[in-house]
Design a protein around this motif. Structure first.
Motif, PDB file in Angstrom:
ATOM      1  N   LYS A   1      20.337  12.741  87.568  1.00  0.00           N
ATOM      2  CA  LYS A   1      20.281  13.870  86.634  1.00  0.00           C
ATOM      3  C   LYS A   1      19.510  13.510  85.367  1.00  0.00           C
ATOM      4  O   LYS A   1      18.804  14.350  84.789  1.00  0.00           O
ATOM      5  CB  LYS A   1      21.699  14.330  86.285  1.00  0.00           C
ATOM      6  CG  LYS A   1      22.397  15.087  87.405  1.00  0.00           C
ATOM      7  CD  LYS A   1      23.779  15.555  86.983  1.00  0.00           C
ATOM      8  CE  LYS A   1      24.434  16.399  88.079  1.00  0.00           C
ATOM      9  NZ  LYS A   1      25.795  16.846  87.692  1.00  0.00           N
ATOM     10  N   LYS A   2      19.651  12.268  84.922  1.00  0.00           N
ATOM     11  CA  LYS A   2      18.917  11.823  83.740  1.00  0.00           C
ATOM     12  C   LYS A   2      17.414  11.848  84.012  1.00  0.00           C
ATOM     13  O   LYS A   2      16.629  12.337  83.192  1.00  0.00           O
ATOM     14  CB  LYS A   2      19.344  10.410  83.339  1.00  0.00           C
ATOM     15  CG  LYS A   2      18.701   9.941  82.032  1.00  0.00           C
ATOM     16  CD  LYS A   2      18.992   8.490  81.737  1.00  0.00           C
ATOM     17  CE  LYS A   2      18.022   7.588  82.468  1.00  0.00           C
ATOM     18  NZ  LYS A   2      18.040   6.205  81.970  1.00  0.00           N
TER      19      LYS A   2
ATOM     20  N   VAL B   1      15.805  13.614  86.233  1.00  0.00           N
ATOM     21  CA  VAL B   1      15.367  15.009  86.366  1.00  0.00           C
ATOM     22  C   VAL B   1      15.273  15.652  84.982  1.00  0.00           C
ATOM     23  O   VAL B   1      14.286  16.329  84.661  1.00  0.00           O
ATOM     24  CB  VAL B   1      16.334  15.804  87.262  1.00  0.00           C
ATOM     25  CG1 VAL B   1      15.999  17.295  87.228  1.00  0.00           C
ATOM     26  CG2 VAL B   1      16.278  15.285  88.697  1.00  0.00           C
ATOM     27  N   GLY B   2      16.308  15.422  84.145  1.00  0.00           N
ATOM     28  CA  GLY B   2      16.329  16.013  82.807  1.00  0.00           C
ATOM     29  C   GLY B   2      15.204  15.530  81.918  1.00  0.00           C
ATOM     30  O   GLY B   2      14.739  16.259  81.034  1.00  0.00           O
ATOM     31  N   GLU B   3      14.752  14.284  82.129  1.00  0.00           N
ATOM     32  CA  GLU B   3      13.668  13.711  81.332  1.00  0.00           C
ATOM     33  C   GLU B   3      12.308  13.896  82.004  1.00  0.00           C
ATOM     34  O   GLU B   3      11.311  13.320  81.564  1.00  0.00           O
ATOM     35  CB  GLU B   3      13.941  12.223  81.080  1.00  0.00           C
ATOM     36  CG  GLU B   3      15.184  11.965  80.228  1.00  0.00           C
ATOM     37  CD  GLU B   3      15.516  10.489  80.073  1.00  0.00           C
ATOM     38  OE1 GLU B   3      14.837   9.652  80.716  1.00  0.00           O
ATOM     39  OE2 GLU B   3      16.446  10.178  79.309  1.00  0.00           O
ATOM     40  N   ASN B   4      12.274  14.707  83.059  1.00  0.00           N
ATOM     41  CA  ASN B   4      11.021  14.986  83.795  1.00  0.00           C
ATOM     42  C   ASN B   4      10.328  13.716  84.303  1.00  0.00           C
ATOM     43  O   ASN B   4       9.105  13.633  84.332  1.00  0.00           O
ATOM     44  CB  ASN B   4      10.049  15.786  82.913  1.00  0.00           C
ATOM     45  CG  ASN B   4      10.590  17.160  82.560  1.00  0.00           C
ATOM     46  OD1 ASN B   4      11.094  17.876  83.434  1.00  0.00           O
ATOM     47  ND2 ASN B   4      10.515  17.518  81.290  1.00  0.00           N
ATOM     48  N   LYS B   5      11.148  12.757  84.725  1.00  0.00           N
ATOM     49  CA  LYS B   5      10.601  11.509  85.268  1.00  0.00           C
ATOM     50  C   LYS B   5      10.464  11.554  86.784  1.00  0.00           C
ATOM     51  O   LYS B   5       9.989  10.607  87.398  1.00  0.00           O
ATOM     52  CB  LYS B   5      11.503  10.328  84.855  1.00  0.00           C
ATOM     53  CG  LYS B   5      11.446  10.005  83.376  1.00  0.00           C
ATOM     54  CD  LYS B   5      12.314   8.804  83.051  1.00  0.00           C
ATOM     55  CE  LYS B   5      12.214   8.425  81.580  1.00  0.00           C
ATOM     56  NZ  LYS B   5      13.094   7.274  81.251  1.00  0.00           N
TER      57      LYS B   5
ATOM     58  N   ASP C   1       9.577  14.570  90.034  1.00  0.00           N
ATOM     59  CA  ASP C   1       9.210  15.936  90.396  1.00  0.00           C
ATOM     60  C   ASP C   1      10.098  16.394  91.548  1.00  0.00           C
ATOM     61  O   ASP C   1       9.944  15.929  92.683  1.00  0.00           O
ATOM     62  CB  ASP C   1       7.733  15.978  90.799  1.00  0.00           C
ATOM     63  CG  ASP C   1       7.271  17.376  91.207  1.00  0.00           C
ATOM     64  OD1 ASP C   1       8.068  18.327  91.109  1.00  0.00           O
ATOM     65  OD2 ASP C   1       6.107  17.489  91.637  1.00  0.00           O
ATOM     66  N   THR C   2      11.042  17.295  91.260  1.00  0.00           N
ATOM     67  CA  THR C   2      11.986  17.726  92.296  1.00  0.00           C
ATOM     68  C   THR C   2      11.336  18.595  93.373  1.00  0.00           C
ATOM     69  O   THR C   2      11.964  18.879  94.389  1.00  0.00           O
ATOM     70  CB  THR C   2      13.172  18.481  91.671  1.00  0.00           C
ATOM     71  OG1 THR C   2      12.676  19.552  90.857  1.00  0.00           O
ATOM     72  CG2 THR C   2      14.015  17.549  90.815  1.00  0.00           C
ATOM     73  N   LYS C   3      10.093  19.008  93.150  1.00  0.00           N
ATOM     74  CA  LYS C   3       9.370  19.714  94.213  1.00  0.00           C
ATOM     75  C   LYS C   3       8.893  18.740  95.274  1.00  0.00           C
ATOM     76  O   LYS C   3       8.659  19.115  96.433  1.00  0.00           O
ATOM     77  CB  LYS C   3       8.168  20.473  93.630  1.00  0.00           C
ATOM     78  CG  LYS C   3       8.551  21.648  92.754  1.00  0.00           C
ATOM     79  CD  LYS C   3       7.316  22.359  92.221  1.00  0.00           C
ATOM     80  CE  LYS C   3       7.697  23.529  91.314  1.00  0.00           C
ATOM     81  NZ  LYS C   3       6.498  24.190  90.749  1.00  0.00           N
TER      82      LYS C   3
ATOM     83  N   ASN D   1      13.863  15.340  96.226  1.00  0.00           N
ATOM     84  CA  ASN D   1      15.071  16.008  95.746  1.00  0.00           C
ATOM     85  C   ASN D   1      16.303  15.573  96.542  1.00  0.00           C
ATOM     86  O   ASN D   1      16.192  14.857  97.546  1.00  0.00           O
ATOM     87  CB  ASN D   1      14.909  17.529  95.829  1.00  0.00           C
ATOM     88  CG  ASN D   1      15.696  18.238  94.720  1.00  0.00           C
ATOM     89  OD1 ASN D   1      16.549  17.641  94.058  1.00  0.00           O
ATOM     90  ND2 ASN D   1      15.413  19.510  94.520  1.00  0.00           N
TER      91      ASN D   1
END
Length: 291
Positions: A203-204, A206-210, A212-214, A217
């Motif tokens: 989550k960290k 993902v939250g820091e845009n480190k 790419d969940t596309k 994931n």
């Protein structure tokens, strides 16, 4: 006169020796240091960034100098506390169990995050990999974190076994990244097809845009279990243990300085814990053949 002089000299020497010893004692007390370490769940630079503000806070709260020293791997953190090379350690649930067994029950968990009462692991894969379930991992290359990690190995392995997947037989190759950030990198880079790690680290990132969940994931999230805690050796003076515990409990998200410490430690609050909370992890480790 000679005897009198010798007697006076001896008395003076004794007084000087006592004063010198007292000076050394006062100096040692003044320089008393609280030594802290953590399991290396992330890179050493990130550990230092996360825990330095907490170390500064604890120093003021307990009235001692606090030294934070990263260790090379999870077993090193266990040995450091068991051998009393450090005073306070941030353990995962499994490393706490290992330290308890190694010390014959002489370590004490004193605090955990609210998040650690219902912790989870996640399994991740590239979104175009075709992996959508645990069963889809058969014949693939996968990665865990450290072999001693609770959220990056023990519990993911335990849930895989419950699903009828024996890692050494079900997967083409098993890698151990050593840390959660390295686990994410191994999937992103394509070194492995899927991997398991700590949900809060994911989550960290993902939250820091480190990440790419596309492209990469989560495809499976485990049921909850107890995890991390702050642990001390039972030989720590009770007064000092109580001070540390109170300092952790006093961290208030409504106070800006405290909120930043809690954010860095991925915590909402610190709360009390007890050894019994980790018995389930010990049972899981024995069932998985890790103890």
């Amino acid at each position: 006169m000679k005897r009198s002089s010798i007697s006076i000299s001896r008395r003076l020497f004794s007084v000087a020796a006592i004063a010198l010893a007292a000076g050394f004692s006062a100096s040692a007390h003044a320089e008393q240091v609280l030594k802290v370490t953590t399991i290396p769940e992330e890179a050493a630079t990130e550990q230092i960034r996360k825990f330095e503000p907490l170390a500064n806070y604890l120093s003021k709260a307990v009235g001692m100098k606090v030294e934070f020293t990263p260790v090379s791997d999870y077993p090193a953190a266990v040995e450091a506390l068991v051998n009393k090379k450090v005073d306070l350690v941030w353990f995962g649930g499994f490393t706490h169990v290992q330290a308890s067994l190694r010390s014959n029950g002489k370590v004490i968990p004193i605090a955990q995050r609210v998040e650690d009462t219902k912790f989870q692991s996640v399994f991740i894969a590239k979104t175009d990999s075709g992996i959508k379930s645990l069963q889809d991992m058969k014949g693939k290359q996968i990665s865990f974190g450290s072999q001693s990690s609770t959220s990056g190995h023990l519990m993911p392995r335990s849930f895989l076994l419950e699903a009828g997947l024996e890692p050494e037989k079900s997967f083409k190759r098993i890698a151990y990244s050593g840390a959660h950030d390295a686990t994410i990198a191994s999937v992103v880079s394509g070194k492995v097809d899927a991997a398991a790690l700590d949900i809060t680290v994911w989550k960290k990132f993902v939250g820091e845009n480190k990440v790419d969940t596309k492209a990469v994931n989560v495809f499976y999230t485990t049921p909850p279990y107890y995890n991390y805690n702050w642990t001390v050796h039972q030989d720590m003076p009770a007064e000092l243990r109580a001070k540390i515990q109170k300092a952790l409990f006093d961290l208030d998200p409504a106070v800006p300085e405290h909120a930043e410490i809690l954010r860095l430690n991925r915590a909402t609050r610190y709360i009390d814990t007890k050894p019994e909370n980790y018995k389930g992890l010990e049972s899981a480790a024995r069932s998985a053949g890790l103890l």
